[in-house]
Design a protein around this motif. Structure first.
Motif, PDB file in Angstrom:
ATOM      1  N   VAL A 101       3.862  62.979  53.896  1.00 31.92           N
ATOM      2  CA  VAL A 101       5.281  62.650  54.039  1.00 31.92           C
ATOM      3  C   VAL A 101       6.039  63.968  53.998  1.00 31.92           C
ATOM      4  N   GLU A 102       6.619  64.356  55.135  1.00 32.73           N
ATOM      5  CA  GLU A 102       7.338  65.636  55.238  1.00 32.73           C
ATOM      6  C   GLU A 102       6.481  66.807  54.753  1.00 32.73           C
ATOM      7  N   GLY A 103       5.218  66.807  55.176  1.00 28.44           N
ATOM      8  CA  GLY A 103       4.317  67.894  54.832  1.00 28.44           C
ATOM      9  C   GLY A 103       3.703  67.807  53.454  1.00 28.44           C
TER      10      GLY A 103
ATOM     11  N   ARG B 169       6.845  72.323  44.017  1.00 28.42           N
ATOM     12  CA  ARG B 169       6.608  70.901  43.758  1.00 28.42           C
ATOM     13  C   ARG B 169       5.499  70.707  42.732  1.00 28.42           C
TER      14      ARG B 169
ATOM     15  N   PRO C 280       4.686  61.186  47.353  1.00 29.22           N
ATOM     16  CA  PRO C 280       4.561  62.633  47.519  1.00 29.22           C
ATOM     17  C   PRO C 280       5.023  63.379  46.278  1.00 29.22           C
TER      18      PRO C 280
ATOM     19  N   PRO D 160       8.874  56.238  54.590  1.00 32.75           N
ATOM     20  CA  PRO D 160       7.925  57.193  55.187  1.00 32.75           C
ATOM     21  C   PRO D 160       6.505  57.023  54.654  1.00 32.75           C
TER      22      PRO D 160
ATOM     23  N   TRP E  91       8.617  74.231  49.577  1.00 29.94           N
ATOM     24  CA  TRP E  91       8.775  73.166  50.556  1.00 29.94           C
ATOM     25  C   TRP E  91       9.958  73.442  51.449  1.00 29.94           C
ATOM     26  N   GLN E  92       9.785  73.133  52.728  1.00 24.80           N
ATOM     27  CA  GLN E  92      10.873  73.224  53.696  1.00 24.80           C
ATOM     28  C   GLN E  92      10.858  71.979  54.560  1.00 24.80           C
ATOM     29  N   ALA E  93      12.042  71.435  54.859  1.00 26.68           N
ATOM     30  CA  ALA E  93      12.117  70.282  55.747  1.00 26.68           C
ATOM     31  C   ALA E  93      11.686  70.691  57.143  1.00 26.68           C
ATOM     32  N   THR E  94      10.897  69.831  57.789  1.00 26.32           N
ATOM     33  CA  THR E  94      10.476  70.118  59.160  1.00 26.32           C
ATOM     34  C   THR E  94      11.643  69.876  60.106  1.00 26.32           C
TER      35      THR E  94
END
Length: 512
Positions: free
Chosen positions: A466-468, A170, A429, A297, A508-511
């Motif tokens: 937001v999502e880490g 990112r 984000p 979010p 990045w990985q989705a939680t």
């Protein structure tokens, strides 16, 4: 990525350091450094080891383009740690558009790869005089992200791409991308960035650190590669508001060579004083509504931050603001005119042997080195700046920009709503790095441009994720409100109820 300077091996005496080193840098975070240890030779050495481990090697954050050896970092910090100075050996990384005597100042461009001037910018001289260690220089979006309208933030021909430590696939935002990523990754106690419009606050927000853009004129711009005399300023990036305030105190002050700083000494104070017990009780805070870009979010994190402000005793006052398109148009005209005028003054004044002394020369250099400079995006902004020569149109645009951002902007919002300062989300984000298609900003978030055009102070403090992926809250005030804004941010920081994620140093990985 190859460094501008080779790394020296640590002297054998370093093995007796009083605190553990980052021998396994991935297994130890910056949070494990005791605040009292900052400034010691061992900690300075450990920061360099961490840069070697995580910036040079995988995950190759790419935040630092030059740095001291382990030995020199240890020796310099150890000597200053015993001094009666403000910073006492604390390490600072410096954006590579600010001159330091040790290294070239490149602004990310191969045209300035040999721009070794042997000079310290006055803000760097102040830093050293106050006991700071210039640990190295950080990558940036080339030419402060003012070369192409389709650029990828965080990329320069000198440093390559800078990766976000919270998600290495990112973006780090621009243009102080390396400074923000370096602080997040724990490569130094703090860093210095520069901002024209969002270049401190955006990288700080997406990298989950504190960033402060001071009032324009509080910090000297002499020997800093210019973009806009009206809006440029250097400022601190750190892991806490108090650290940012301490660094600001060390670098601020009047400079006879920079007319904008004529009144700076009247406003310089110990910016860290009073932060520890600053209170929001009974303070009327202007909440700029509807500035989260419709990203739900982010809206949820924002509402939690407002709840934290309420619990801290603040009286929240809803403020409506719609950005004026005329302000953005006027700002762009100002930036084009001032960049063309001032970059040529800078290039002609450099004592180094550089291949271009004019904007025309820079454009020609890039064309001659297109395989390295123009592969990912072009130089349409340079070409527009070259054509922006109408002085009367410039003066009219500058007047419009200041009126809409000051008298009819921040000052009007503060007065009409009887509030001490304004708050809004800083930005969205971090988006995925995409060198082919460029940046992917989420529009309609925050009011950072209002503060940038006005030249007023703007502080961003992490408010959650937001999502880490970290996001920040902005605190914005009027001219010379710097200390009050820092106090407000410190009070919020103590009241914050959300967990700020530590960098994953992974994609990045989705939680679940």
């Amino acid at each position: 990525m190859q460094r501008l300077f080779p790394l020296a091996l640590a002297a054998s005496s370093l093995a007796t350091a009083v605190i553990p080193s980052f021998a396994h840098a991935q297994d130890r975070s910056f949070a494990q450094i005791e605040p009292a240890a900052e400034g010691s030779g061992a900690v300075a050495r450990d920061y360099v080891m961490r840069i070697e481990r995580l910036d040079d090697d995988e995950p190759a954050i790419g935040a630092v383009v030059a740095h001291l050896s382990q030995y020199d970092a240890f020796r310099t910090a150890a000597s200053l740690n015993q001094s009666n100075t403000m910073l006492r050996g604390r390490t600072v990384l410096v954006k590579d558009n600010i001159e330091t005597r040790e290294w070239p100042t490149t602004a990310g461009s191969l045209a300035l790869a040999d721009n070794t001037t042997g000079r310290d910018a006055p803000l760097i001289a102040n830093l050293r005089a106050n006991g700071g260690v210039v640990l190295g220089k950080t990558n940036l979006s080339e030419w402060a992200n003012f070369r192409s309208s389709n650029s990828t933030s965080g990329w320069s021909a000198v440093g390559g791409i800078t990766r976000n430590p919270h998600a290495v696939d990112r973006n780090t935002c621009g243009s102080s991308s390396g400074s923000g990523a370096a602080v997040a990754a724990g490569f130094a106690w703090a860093a210095i960035g520069t901002e024209t419009d969002g270049s401190i606050t955006c990288p700080a927000s997406v990298n989950g650190v504190v960033g402060f853009k001071p009032t324009v004129g509080l910090v000297s711009r002499t020997h800093v590669v210019p973009l806009s005399a009206s809006q440029d300023t250097a400022g601190p990036m750190a892991r806490s508001v108090s650290d940012a305030a301490m660094l600001l105190t060390a670098i601020a002050g009047s400079d006879p060579a920079d007319a904008a700083t004529a009144d700076a000494d009247d406003h310089v104070t110990d910016f860290a004083a009073g932060l520890a017990d600053a209170s929001l009780a009974g303070v009327r805070v202007g909440v700029v509504r509807g500035r989260y870009g419709g990203l739900e979010p982010l809206g949820a994190v924002w509402e939690q931050a407002l709840d934290d402000l309420r619990r801290a005793g603040a009286e929240l006052v809803d403020v409506e603001y719609s950005p004026a398109g005329a302000m953005g148009e006027a700002e762009y005209t100002v930036l084009l005119f001032e960049f063309r005028r001032d970059i040529e003054t800078y290039l002609q004044g450099s004592p180094a042997d550089i291949p271009a002394r004019s904007l025309d020369g820079l454009i020609a250099f890039n064309e001659a080195n297109a395989d390295r400079e123009l592969r990912w995006f072009g130089q349409d902004i340079f070409e527009q700046a070259l054509r922006t020569t109408d002085a009367e149109a410039y003066r009219e645009a500058l007047s419009t920009a200041r009126r809409l951002s000051r008298d009819e902007g921040i000052d009007a919002l503060l007065a009409q709503n009887d509030v001490a300062f304004l708050v809004a989300p800083t930005g969205g984000p971090a988006w995925p790095i995409d060198l082919v298609l460029g940046d992917n900003y989420t529009g309609g978030i925050g009011i950072g441009s209002l503060a940038a055009v006005a030249g007023y102070p703007h502080l961003t403090v992490p408010m959650g994720a937001v999502e880490g992926l970290p996001v920040g809250i902005s605190f914005i005030g009027s001219q010379w409100d710097d200390h009050a804004i820092l106090k407000a941010g410190a009070a919020y920081e103590r009241a914050r109820s959300t967990q700020i994620p530590e960098p994953s140093l992974a994609p990045w990985q989705a939680t679940p």
